[in-house]
Design a protein around this motif. Sequence first.
Motif, PDB file in Angstrom:
ATOM      1  N   LYS A 143       2.287   1.713  -3.325  1.00 35.14           N
ATOM      2  CA  LYS A 143       1.182   2.247  -4.387  1.00 35.14           C
ATOM      3  C   LYS A 143       0.847   3.710  -4.030  1.00 35.14           C
ATOM      4  CE  LYS A 143      -1.655   1.903  -7.715  1.00 35.14           C
ATOM      5  NZ  LYS A 143      -1.285   1.965  -9.171  1.00 35.14           N
ATOM      6  N   GLY A 154       0.582  -1.262  -0.087  1.00 35.66           N
ATOM      7  CA  GLY A 154       0.139  -0.066   0.146  1.00 35.66           C
ATOM      8  C   GLY A 154       0.852   1.202  -0.132  1.00 35.66           C
ATOM      9  N   GLN A 155       1.896   1.231   0.751  1.00 31.35           N
ATOM     10  CA  GLN A 155       2.886   2.380   0.740  1.00 31.35           C
ATOM     11  C   GLN A 155       3.639   2.695  -0.514  1.00 31.35           C
ATOM     12  OE1 GLN A 155       5.419   1.077   4.410  1.00 31.35           O
ATOM     13  NE2 GLN A 155       4.155   2.545   5.412  1.00 31.35           N
ATOM     14  N   ILE A 163      -1.818   6.001   4.899  1.00 34.68           N
ATOM     15  CA  ILE A 163      -1.195   5.037   4.601  1.00 34.68           C
ATOM     16  C   ILE A 163       0.078   4.981   5.373  1.00 34.68           C
ATOM     17  CG2 ILE A 163       0.233   5.455   2.696  1.00 34.68           C
ATOM     18  CD1 ILE A 163      -2.034   2.722   2.780  1.00 34.68           C
TER      19      ILE A 163
END
Length: 123
Positions: A78, A75-76, A119
Motif C-alpha cells: 500500500k 502495508g508495504q 513501513i
Amino acid sequence: MPALTSFLPLSLQTVLLLVASNVFMTFAWYGHLRSLATAPWYAAAFVSWGIALAEYLLQVPANRIGFQQAGFSVGQLKIMQEVITLAVFLPFSVYFLKVPMRLDYLWAALCMVGAVYFIFRNG
C-alpha cells in the motif's frame, strides 16, 4: 522461451506493474478533466471505467506477485502504491493538466519518504 518477466526480480516486477497500473489509473481518474472536459459526466465515467479496467489488469497481478511471491506485506504494498501514485501524479498534473508546480508537492513527497521508512524498517 521464458517470459521476459522471468529475468526480473519479483520485487522489480511488482514495482513495474504498480507503476504501469498507476499511469492508467491516473488517466482514468483525472485525464477526463482535460481530454473530455466538454463531454457529459457519464461519457467521461464510461471512458474512465474502460481505462480503469486496464489498471486492474496490472494492479491485481502486481499485488499478488508482491504479496505471494516477493514477500511484501500488505502495508508495504500500500505504501509503495501511494509513493508511486505521487510520483506518477506530479508529472501528469504539471505536463498534462498544466497545473503549476508547488512546493507542497515536495513536502508531500517527504512525508511519503517517512511512511516508506516506517513501513519497511522492520522487514
